[in-house]
Scaffold this motif. Sequence first.
Motif, PDB file in Angstrom:
ATOM      1  N   ALA A   1      29.476  29.635 -35.827  1.00 52.23           N
ATOM      2  CA  ALA A   1      29.317  28.443 -35.015  1.00 52.23           C
ATOM      3  C   ALA A   1      30.420  27.833 -34.469  1.00 52.23           C
ATOM      4  N   TRP A   2      31.377  27.383 -35.395  1.00 54.28           N
ATOM      5  CA  TRP A   2      32.709  26.837 -34.927  1.00 54.28           C
ATOM      6  C   TRP A   2      33.238  27.737 -33.850  1.00 54.28           C
ATOM      7  N   ARG A   3      33.289  29.053 -33.679  1.00 55.75           N
ATOM      8  CA  ARG A   3      33.912  29.972 -32.827  1.00 55.75           C
ATOM      9  C   ARG A   3      33.112  29.944 -31.688  1.00 55.75           C
ATOM     10  N   LEU A   4      31.906  29.585 -31.400  1.00 58.45           N
ATOM     11  CA  LEU A   4      30.969  29.502 -30.360  1.00 58.45           C
ATOM     12  C   LEU A   4      31.451  28.334 -29.734  1.00 58.45           C
ATOM     13  N   TYR A   5      31.784  27.214 -30.157  1.00 56.12           N
ATOM     14  CA  TYR A   5      32.013  25.881 -29.331  1.00 56.12           C
ATOM     15  C   TYR A   5      33.646  25.762 -29.189  1.00 56.12           C
ATOM     16  N   THR A   6      34.422  26.584 -29.735  1.00 63.96           N
ATOM     17  CA  THR A   6      35.948  26.444 -29.640  1.00 63.96           C
ATOM     18  C   THR A   6      36.537  26.186 -28.323  1.00 63.96           C
ATOM     19  N   PRO A   7      35.975  26.986 -27.319  1.00 61.56           N
ATOM     20  CA  PRO A   7      36.343  26.684 -25.993  1.00 61.56           C
ATOM     21  C   PRO A   7      36.025  25.552 -25.384  1.00 61.56           C
TER      22      PRO A   7
ATOM     23  N   GLU B   1      40.473  18.699 -25.755  1.00 62.14           N
ATOM     24  CA  GLU B   1      41.398  18.045 -26.351  1.00 62.14           C
ATOM     25  C   GLU B   1      42.579  18.448 -25.422  1.00 62.14           C
ATOM     26  N   ASP B   2      42.489  19.394 -24.398  1.00 61.15           N
ATOM     27  CA  ASP B   2      43.768  19.867 -23.551  1.00 61.15           C
ATOM     28  C   ASP B   2      43.538  19.278 -22.320  1.00 61.15           C
ATOM     29  N   SER B   3      42.356  19.629 -21.753  1.00 59.20           N
ATOM     30  CA  SER B   3      42.096  19.172 -20.547  1.00 59.20           C
ATOM     31  C   SER B   3      40.716  18.463 -20.076  1.00 59.20           C
ATOM     32  N   PRO B   4      40.653  17.263 -20.760  1.00 59.69           N
ATOM     33  CA  PRO B   4      39.568  16.454 -20.920  1.00 59.69           C
ATOM     34  C   PRO B   4      38.985  16.218 -19.456  1.00 59.69           C
ATOM     35  N   TRP B   5      39.675  16.009 -18.105  1.00 60.40           N
ATOM     36  CA  TRP B   5      39.138  15.939 -16.893  1.00 60.40           C
ATOM     37  C   TRP B   5      38.031  16.993 -16.360  1.00 60.40           C
ATOM     38  N   GLN B   6      38.243  18.224 -17.098  1.00 56.27           N
ATOM     39  CA  GLN B   6      37.146  19.191 -16.722  1.00 56.27           C
ATOM     40  C   GLN B   6      35.959  19.064 -17.557  1.00 56.27           C
ATOM     41  N   LEU B   7      35.920  18.302 -18.577  1.00 50.88           N
ATOM     42  CA  LEU B   7      34.606  17.989 -19.118  1.00 50.88           C
ATOM     43  C   LEU B   7      34.530  16.544 -19.440  1.00 50.88           C
ATOM     44  N   PRO B   8      34.419  15.895 -18.527  1.00 54.48           N
ATOM     45  CA  PRO B   8      34.412  14.123 -18.285  1.00 54.48           C
ATOM     46  C   PRO B   8      32.852  13.707 -19.200  1.00 54.48           C
ATOM     47  N   THR B   9      33.177  12.505 -19.710  1.00 55.42           N
ATOM     48  CA  THR B   9      31.762  12.009 -20.167  1.00 55.42           C
ATOM     49  C   THR B   9      31.122  10.956 -19.100  1.00 55.42           C
ATOM     50  N   TYR B  10      30.025  11.459 -18.796  1.00 52.12           N
ATOM     51  CA  TYR B  10      29.471  10.710 -17.787  1.00 52.12           C
ATOM     52  C   TYR B  10      28.556   9.549 -18.284  1.00 52.12           C
ATOM     53  N   PRO B  11      28.422   8.287 -17.846  1.00 51.68           N
ATOM     54  CA  PRO B  11      27.821   7.245 -18.285  1.00 51.68           C
ATOM     55  C   PRO B  11      26.247   7.470 -18.107  1.00 51.68           C
ATOM     56  N   TYR B  12      25.443   7.071 -19.062  1.00 46.47           N
ATOM     57  CA  TYR B  12      24.065   7.051 -18.897  1.00 46.47           C
ATOM     58  C   TYR B  12      23.650   5.826 -19.592  1.00 46.47           C
ATOM     59  N   GLU B  13      22.566   5.057 -18.855  1.00 45.19           N
ATOM     60  CA  GLU B  13      22.064   3.800 -19.231  1.00 45.19           C
ATOM     61  C   GLU B  13      21.278   4.138 -20.667  1.00 45.19           C
ATOM     62  N   SER B  14      21.361   3.133 -21.755  1.00 44.85           N
ATOM     63  CA  SER B  14      20.780   3.367 -23.029  1.00 44.85           C
ATOM     64  C   SER B  14      19.237   3.102 -22.622  1.00 44.85           C
ATOM     65  N   ARG B  15      18.553   4.042 -23.746  1.00 42.80           N
ATOM     66  CA  ARG B  15      17.092   3.980 -23.675  1.00 42.80           C
ATOM     67  C   ARG B  15      16.709   4.794 -22.299  1.00 42.80           C
ATOM     68  N   THR B  16      17.628   5.794 -21.793  1.00 39.22           N
ATOM     69  CA  THR B  16      17.158   6.593 -20.813  1.00 39.22           C
ATOM     70  C   THR B  16      17.236   8.369 -21.400  1.00 39.22           C
ATOM     71  N   TRP B  17      17.015   9.218 -20.690  1.00 39.68           N
ATOM     72  CA  TRP B  17      17.303  10.469 -21.021  1.00 39.68           C
ATOM     73  C   TRP B  17      18.491  11.306 -20.776  1.00 39.68           C
ATOM     74  N   GLY B  18      19.592  10.494 -20.538  1.00 34.00           N
ATOM     75  CA  GLY B  18      20.911  11.051 -20.445  1.00 34.00           C
ATOM     76  C   GLY B  18      21.472  10.963 -18.910  1.00 34.00           C
ATOM     77  N   PRO B  19      22.680  11.460 -18.680  1.00 34.51           N
ATOM     78  CA  PRO B  19      23.207  11.569 -17.435  1.00 34.51           C
ATOM     79  C   PRO B  19      22.367  12.384 -16.534  1.00 34.51           C
ATOM     80  N   SER B  20      22.328  12.097 -15.393  1.00 32.36           N
ATOM     81  CA  SER B  20      21.897  12.942 -14.188  1.00 32.36           C
ATOM     82  C   SER B  20      22.442  14.353 -14.321  1.00 32.36           C
ATOM     83  N   GLU B  21      23.581  14.404 -14.696  1.00 26.57           N
ATOM     84  CA  GLU B  21      24.215  15.985 -14.598  1.00 26.57           C
ATOM     85  C   GLU B  21      23.757  16.787 -15.387  1.00 26.57           C
TER      86      GLU B  21
END
Length: 506
Positions: free
Chosen positions: A459-465, A471-491
Amino acid sequence: MIPTTNPLRVGLRQERVISPQCLIIFGASGDLTHRKLVPALFKLFKQRRLPSEFALLGCARRPWSDIEFRKKMSVSLKDEIKLNPNEWEEFITRLFYEPVNLERPEDLVKLGTRLEEIDRIKATHANRTFYLSVAPKFYASGCKALADAGLLKDPRRSRVVIEKPFGRDYRSAQSLNRIVQNCALESQIFRIDHYLGKETVQNILVLRFANTIFEPIWNRNYISNVQITSAETVGVEDRAGYYESSGALRDMVQNHLTQMLAITAMEPPGHFDPEAIRNEKAKVLQAAHLANELEPWECCVRGQYSKGGSKKRPLIGYRDEPGVNPNSTTETYVAMKLFINNWRWQGVPFYIRTGKRLAKRTSEVVLTFREAPVHLFDAAGGTPTSNQLVLRIQPDEGAEFKFDVKSPGSGMRSRPVEMEFSYDESFGEPSDEGYVRLLADAMLGDPTLFTRSDEVEAAWRLYTPLLEIIEDSPWQLPTYPYESRTWGPSEADALLAKDQLLWRRP
């Protein structure tokens, strides 16, 4: 003649007998003990599933006495005690406490002496289950301390339960496995994931392998995609310190959702045996991979909840939570696409998502079947839909199956309907909370619902990439904001839109 009892309840509670036992909880002053573990043990006691020769020994650094520990647990269960005062008075005599610092060898010597005393008082026959409900950084040292004190030397009488997260990444999980396995045999190690204690997760096995109508179509020929969701309406609450260093990927995906994936996708075991089942789960995880291994950021979306709610009940955003860095990029939401590279599932996308402060609390597995090859009723105005099998993990454990039927009238219009099964309604009682089943199984020495070392590492090996990118290139996986009590970011919706699909809205 109308039956006087629910026929589905016939044969319930014919449980296996737990041997005389002493359960030792390290971290007994913590939240998990008084919110989950002791209530689960009390339920087992009320159900008469604990042996009369049972004792619970709480251990923590605080200098409490037996009486103080019992009072603390009584406060935590006050509502339950009001309903069952006599049972609690009987149960509480089995609760003991010993101040222990796992980093002090002399405390472990005292612990051994106290356990011998409890063996004599409660006739527990030196059968001991050690539960490490402590911070993850103490898992390795805790196991080593128990081994050095000689408390794990008898594999027939001693075992150790380790909470998640088991490691922080692939390498740390490997290292922790080596340390723990130097302290005890693999058969003594019980890595716990409370999701595996839920009835519907276990019922996936029965649904597939006890009913011939499902297993023949449980494959790439008939199933177009699988969605696995675990949604919470709460925020991080008082866990900001832990969550800031963890995030949703480590907290939920690597363990809970991945175990649900493994049970859903595994091959039929040769027989119902703990190792046979765990062998098949490990094979699935070893065959699983991110949908885009060359560009992992293309198959994963991270999000972070922002403020929301209503004027009467406003909700603050994650970055405004006490203990959270105002500039935090920790994800509270993750959605991703996976494939399983084997004969059964080749080409079938598995979509998983989890998040806090979403619109509804729910956990489910949704299998969507392929559309009929010919839409016979399109001309009559029918709207063809795909059949879906929905396995509800929480809050209302059960299942539903969606299929098309003819609408009333003279035409041949079709419309979708649902057949539904609920554990609570069918069996006349709610399902046990996950820790009830898992604590009983640990004391029985049954590892079926616990994760093995190779499962954890796969399981850990699956998500290591993904972890390396964060950790190394966070701009490639940004955290998109989503409003509380919705179903998450549109992305996250766009992740499925690429395949002309939508997330199911429970």
